[in-house]
Design a protein around this motif. Structure first.
Motif, PDB file in Angstrom:
ATOM      1  N   GLY A  92      17.228  76.057  95.617  1.00 33.89           N
ATOM      2  CA  GLY A  92      18.008  74.852  95.845  1.00 33.89           C
ATOM      3  C   GLY A  92      17.492  73.911  96.913  1.00 33.89           C
ATOM      4  N   MET A  93      16.298  74.173  97.441  1.00 37.41           N
ATOM      5  CA  MET A  93      15.731  73.217  98.392  1.00 37.41           C
ATOM      6  C   MET A  93      15.324  71.968  97.629  1.00 37.41           C
ATOM      7  SD  MET A  93      13.572  75.640 100.959  1.00 37.41           S
ATOM      8  CE  MET A  93      14.415  76.783 102.055  1.00 37.41           C
ATOM      9  N   ASP A  94      15.451  70.822  98.281  1.00 40.98           N
ATOM     10  CA  ASP A  94      15.190  69.550  97.611  1.00 40.98           C
ATOM     11  C   ASP A  94      13.723  69.162  97.577  1.00 40.98           C
ATOM     12  OD1 ASP A  94      17.971  68.611  97.023  1.00 40.98           O
ATOM     13  OD2 ASP A  94      18.143  68.877  99.192  1.00 40.98           O
ATOM     14  N   ASP A  95      12.961  69.614  98.568  1.00 40.48           N
ATOM     15  CA  ASP A  95      11.552  69.242  98.631  1.00 40.48           C
ATOM     16  C   ASP A  95      10.839  70.233  99.530  1.00 40.48           C
ATOM     17  OD1 ASP A  95       9.195  67.697  98.209  1.00 40.48           O
ATOM     18  OD2 ASP A  95      10.351  65.838  98.318  1.00 40.48           O
ATOM     19  N   PHE A  96       9.571  69.948  99.812  1.00 37.78           N
ATOM     20  CA  PHE A  96       8.686  70.943 100.417  1.00 37.78           C
ATOM     21  C   PHE A  96       7.668  70.236 101.309  1.00 37.78           C
ATOM     22  CE2 PHE A  96       4.964  73.703 100.265  1.00 37.78           C
ATOM     23  CZ  PHE A  96       5.500  74.993 100.285  1.00 37.78           C
ATOM     24  N   ILE A  97       7.605  70.635 102.586  1.00 39.02           N
ATOM     25  CA  ILE A  97       6.605  70.105 103.516  1.00 39.02           C
ATOM     26  C   ILE A  97       5.736  71.274 103.978  1.00 39.02           C
ATOM     27  CG2 ILE A  97       6.190  69.018 105.753  1.00 39.02           C
ATOM     28  CD1 ILE A  97       8.927  67.625 105.395  1.00 39.02           C
ATOM     29  N   PRO A  98       4.439  71.229 103.705  1.00 37.26           N
ATOM     30  CA  PRO A  98       3.565  72.330 104.135  1.00 37.26           C
ATOM     31  C   PRO A  98       3.226  72.242 105.620  1.00 37.26           C
ATOM     32  CG  PRO A  98       2.298  70.680 102.950  1.00 37.26           C
ATOM     33  CD  PRO A  98       3.731  70.231 102.904  1.00 37.26           C
ATOM     34  N   LYS A  99       3.000  73.407 106.223  1.00 35.49           N
ATOM     35  CA  LYS A  99       2.487  73.485 107.593  1.00 35.49           C
ATOM     36  C   LYS A  99       1.013  73.849 107.496  1.00 35.49           C
ATOM     37  CE  LYS A  99       6.645  75.649 109.446  1.00 35.49           C
ATOM     38  NZ  LYS A  99       7.108  76.864 110.129  1.00 35.49           N
ATOM     39  N   PRO A 100       0.168  73.371 108.381  1.00 36.37           N
ATOM     40  CA  PRO A 100       0.526  72.501 109.492  1.00 36.37           C
ATOM     41  C   PRO A 100       1.003  71.142 108.987  1.00 36.37           C
ATOM     42  CG  PRO A 100      -1.865  72.775 109.372  1.00 36.37           C
ATOM     43  CD  PRO A 100      -1.256  73.678 108.349  1.00 36.37           C
ATOM     44  N   ILE A 101       1.880  70.554 109.750  1.00 35.01           N
ATOM     45  CA  ILE A 101       2.542  69.316 109.342  1.00 35.01           C
ATOM     46  C   ILE A 101       1.594  68.128 109.451  1.00 35.01           C
ATOM     47  CG2 ILE A 101       4.407  67.715 109.929  1.00 35.01           C
ATOM     48  CD1 ILE A 101       5.948  70.162 111.007  1.00 35.01           C
ATOM     49  N   ASP A 102       1.560  67.339 108.395  1.00 36.38           N
ATOM     50  CA  ASP A 102       0.917  66.033 108.413  1.00 36.38           C
ATOM     51  C   ASP A 102       2.061  65.056 108.706  1.00 36.38           C
ATOM     52  OD1 ASP A 102       0.219  63.417 107.656  1.00 36.38           O
ATOM     53  OD2 ASP A 102      -1.118  64.118 106.076  1.00 36.38           O
ATOM     54  N   PRO A 103       2.072  64.438 109.900  1.00 36.46           N
ATOM     55  CA  PRO A 103       3.214  63.589 110.265  1.00 36.46           C
ATOM     56  C   PRO A 103       3.546  62.515 109.238  1.00 36.46           C
ATOM     57  CG  PRO A 103       1.796  63.922 112.161  1.00 36.46           C
ATOM     58  CD  PRO A 103       1.077  64.499 110.972  1.00 36.46           C
ATOM     59  N   ASN A 104       2.556  61.811 108.734  1.00 34.85           N
ATOM     60  CA  ASN A 104       2.834  60.741 107.777  1.00 34.85           C
ATOM     61  C   ASN A 104       3.442  61.283 106.491  1.00 34.85           C
ATOM     62  OD1 ASN A 104       1.823  58.932 109.638  1.00 34.85           O
ATOM     63  ND2 ASN A 104      -0.169  58.763 108.658  1.00 34.85           N
ATOM     64  N   GLN A 105       2.931  62.401 106.011  1.00 39.29           N
ATOM     65  CA  GLN A 105       3.494  63.025 104.814  1.00 39.29           C
ATOM     66  C   GLN A 105       4.943  63.446 105.076  1.00 39.29           C
ATOM     67  OE1 GLN A 105       1.902  66.875 103.747  1.00 39.29           O
ATOM     68  NE2 GLN A 105       2.451  66.600 101.602  1.00 39.29           N
ATOM     69  N   MET A 106       5.200  64.010 106.252  1.00 40.84           N
ATOM     70  CA  MET A 106       6.556  64.427 106.587  1.00 40.84           C
ATOM     71  C   MET A 106       7.501  63.224 106.596  1.00 40.84           C
ATOM     72  SD  MET A 106       8.108  66.429 109.913  1.00 40.84           S
ATOM     73  CE  MET A 106       7.827  65.085 111.055  1.00 40.84           C
ATOM     74  N   ILE A 132       8.237  62.092 102.993  1.00 40.95           N
ATOM     75  CA  ILE A 132       9.092  63.035 102.264  1.00 40.95           C
ATOM     76  C   ILE A 132      10.526  62.971 102.773  1.00 40.95           C
ATOM     77  CG2 ILE A 132       9.566  65.492 101.856  1.00 40.95           C
ATOM     78  CD1 ILE A 132       6.480  65.876 101.705  1.00 40.95           C
ATOM     79  N   LEU A 133      10.700  62.980 104.079  1.00 38.93           N
ATOM     80  CA  LEU A 133      12.060  62.946 104.625  1.00 38.93           C
ATOM     81  C   LEU A 133      12.767  61.640 104.278  1.00 38.93           C
ATOM     82  CD1 LEU A 133      11.603  64.624 108.121  1.00 38.93           C
ATOM     83  CD2 LEU A 133      12.296  65.661 105.951  1.00 38.93           C
ATOM     84  N   ALA A 134      12.056  60.528 104.394  1.00 41.01           N
ATOM     85  CA  ALA A 134      12.664  59.231 104.087  1.00 41.01           C
ATOM     86  C   ALA A 134      13.111  59.150 102.629  1.00 41.01           C
ATOM     87  CB  ALA A 134      11.678  58.102 104.394  1.00 41.01           C
ATOM     88  N   LYS A 135      12.388  59.825 101.764  1.00 45.10           N
ATOM     89  CA  LYS A 135      12.740  59.841 100.339  1.00 45.10           C
ATOM     90  C   LYS A 135      14.144  60.403 100.132  1.00 45.10           C
ATOM     91  CE  LYS A 135      10.860  62.997  97.596  1.00 45.10           C
ATOM     92  NZ  LYS A 135       9.877  63.696  96.745  1.00 45.10           N
ATOM     93  N   TRP A 136      14.567  61.337 100.990  1.00 42.34           N
ATOM     94  CA  TRP A 136      15.846  62.024 100.805  1.00 42.34           C
ATOM     95  C   TRP A 136      16.972  61.473 101.668  1.00 42.34           C
ATOM     96  CZ3 TRP A 136      16.316  64.691  96.620  1.00 42.34           C
ATOM     97  CH2 TRP A 136      15.156  65.195  96.015  1.00 42.34           C
ATOM     98  N   LEU A 137      16.665  60.564 102.576  1.00 43.47           N
ATOM     99  CA  LEU A 137      17.707  60.009 103.428  1.00 43.47           C
ATOM    100  C   LEU A 137      18.506  58.946 102.689  1.00 43.47           C
ATOM    101  CD1 LEU A 137      15.816  59.676 106.814  1.00 43.47           C
ATOM    102  CD2 LEU A 137      17.812  61.115 106.357  1.00 43.47           C
ATOM    103  N   VAL A 138      19.756  58.849 103.004  1.00 51.51           N
ATOM    104  CA  VAL A 138      20.623  57.810 102.468  1.00 51.51           C
ATOM    105  C   VAL A 138      20.778  56.774 103.565  1.00 51.51           C
ATOM    106  CG1 VAL A 138      22.941  57.318 101.623  1.00 51.51           C
ATOM    107  CG2 VAL A 138      21.826  59.453 100.987  1.00 51.51           C
ATOM    108  N   ASP A 139      20.520  55.493 103.245  1.00 47.23           N
ATOM    109  CA  ASP A 139      20.603  54.472 104.290  1.00 47.23           C
ATOM    110  C   ASP A 139      22.051  54.022 104.500  1.00 47.23           C
ATOM    111  OD1 ASP A 139      21.218  52.615 102.312  1.00 47.23           O
ATOM    112  OD2 ASP A 139      19.284  51.610 102.383  1.00 47.23           O
ATOM    113  N   LYS A 140      22.243  53.102 105.418  1.00 47.61           N
ATOM    114  CA  LYS A 140      23.591  52.648 105.801  1.00 47.61           C
ATOM    115  C   LYS A 140      24.357  52.061 104.622  1.00 47.61           C
ATOM    116  CE  LYS A 140      22.264  53.527 110.020  1.00 47.61           C
ATOM    117  NZ  LYS A 140      21.269  54.545 109.897  1.00 47.61           N
ATOM    118  N   SER A 141      23.663  51.524 103.630  1.00 45.64           N
ATOM    119  CA  SER A 141      24.332  50.946 102.471  1.00 45.64           C
ATOM    120  C   SER A 141      24.678  51.997 101.424  1.00 45.64           C
ATOM    121  CB  SER A 141      23.449  49.869 101.832  1.00 45.64           C
ATOM    122  OG  SER A 141      22.286  50.454 101.278  1.00 45.64           O
ATOM    123  N   GLY A 142      24.262  53.255 101.671  1.00 42.50           N
ATOM    124  CA  GLY A 142      24.577  54.325 100.741  1.00 42.50           C
ATOM    125  C   GLY A 142      23.511  54.580  99.695  1.00 42.50           C
TER     126      GLY A 142
END
Length: 174
Positions: A124-138, A141-151
């Motif tokens: 049930g995880m929504d996505d996957f970030i490999p380590k070592p972390i690539d900051p830009n990739q992270m 990926i995270l922004a893809k799953w965030l909901v902004d102030k407008s919903g």
């Protein structure tokens, strides 16, 4: 003559715009970091802090469940291998809890095989970030799953970026 140089520059501009949009979306996001390694905790917290995210750190899946019961998070970054309760079991329990079933959970693990990724998604995880972390990739990926102030969910960063006028290859200096 270097054919294709203009296209590469245009692609670089688009990628930079996507990254900036992702970083902006991360500002003020409330993120739970579930990670047992102190070094990885610090690196992840610092990277998220650079873009204005607010983070809370716990060291295992059990602590994550306890924290999620009392606090709302935009995202959970979940390591898969931890003592007490691993991230896979914690995710299973989150998905079985009605109030938490919609919680966005992103795996963050050094286990990067296709089988590992599929196992994370299967529980049930929504996505996957490999380590070592690539900051830009992270960030992307995270922004893809965030909901902004407008919903609206940020799964179409490119659409927002696409509204900006890009320089054409012909208008770039030689």
């Amino acid at each position: 003559v270097c054919l294709g140089r203009g296209n590469q520059i245009e692609e670089d501009i688009v990628q930079q715009d996507e990254l900036e949009a992702a970083q902006e979306r991360m500002r003020d996001a409330h993120i739970l970091i579930v990670e047992d390694n102190p070094f990885n905790q610090l690196v992840t917290q610092d990277l998220l802090g650079l873009v204005g995210a607010v983070t809370v750190i716990v060291s295992n899946g059990q602590e994550a469940l306890e924290r999620l019961a009392t606090e709302k998070f935009d995202l959970v970054l979940m390591d898969t291998q931890m003592p007490v309760m691993d991230g896979l079991e914690a995710t299973r329990r989150i998905r079985k809890t009605a109030e938490l079933a919609g919680q966005r959970i992103i795996a963050m693990t050094g286990n990067v095989t296709t089988e590992d990724r599929n196992q994370c998604l299967a529980v049930g995880m929504d996505d996957f970030i490999p380590k070592p972390i690539d900051p830009n990739q992270m960030y992307l990926i995270l922004a893809k799953w965030l909901v902004d102030k407008s919903g609206l969910q940020g799964d179409k960063i490119k659409e927002a970026v696409g509204k900006k006028e890009l320089l054409s290859a012909e208008s770039l200096p030689v």
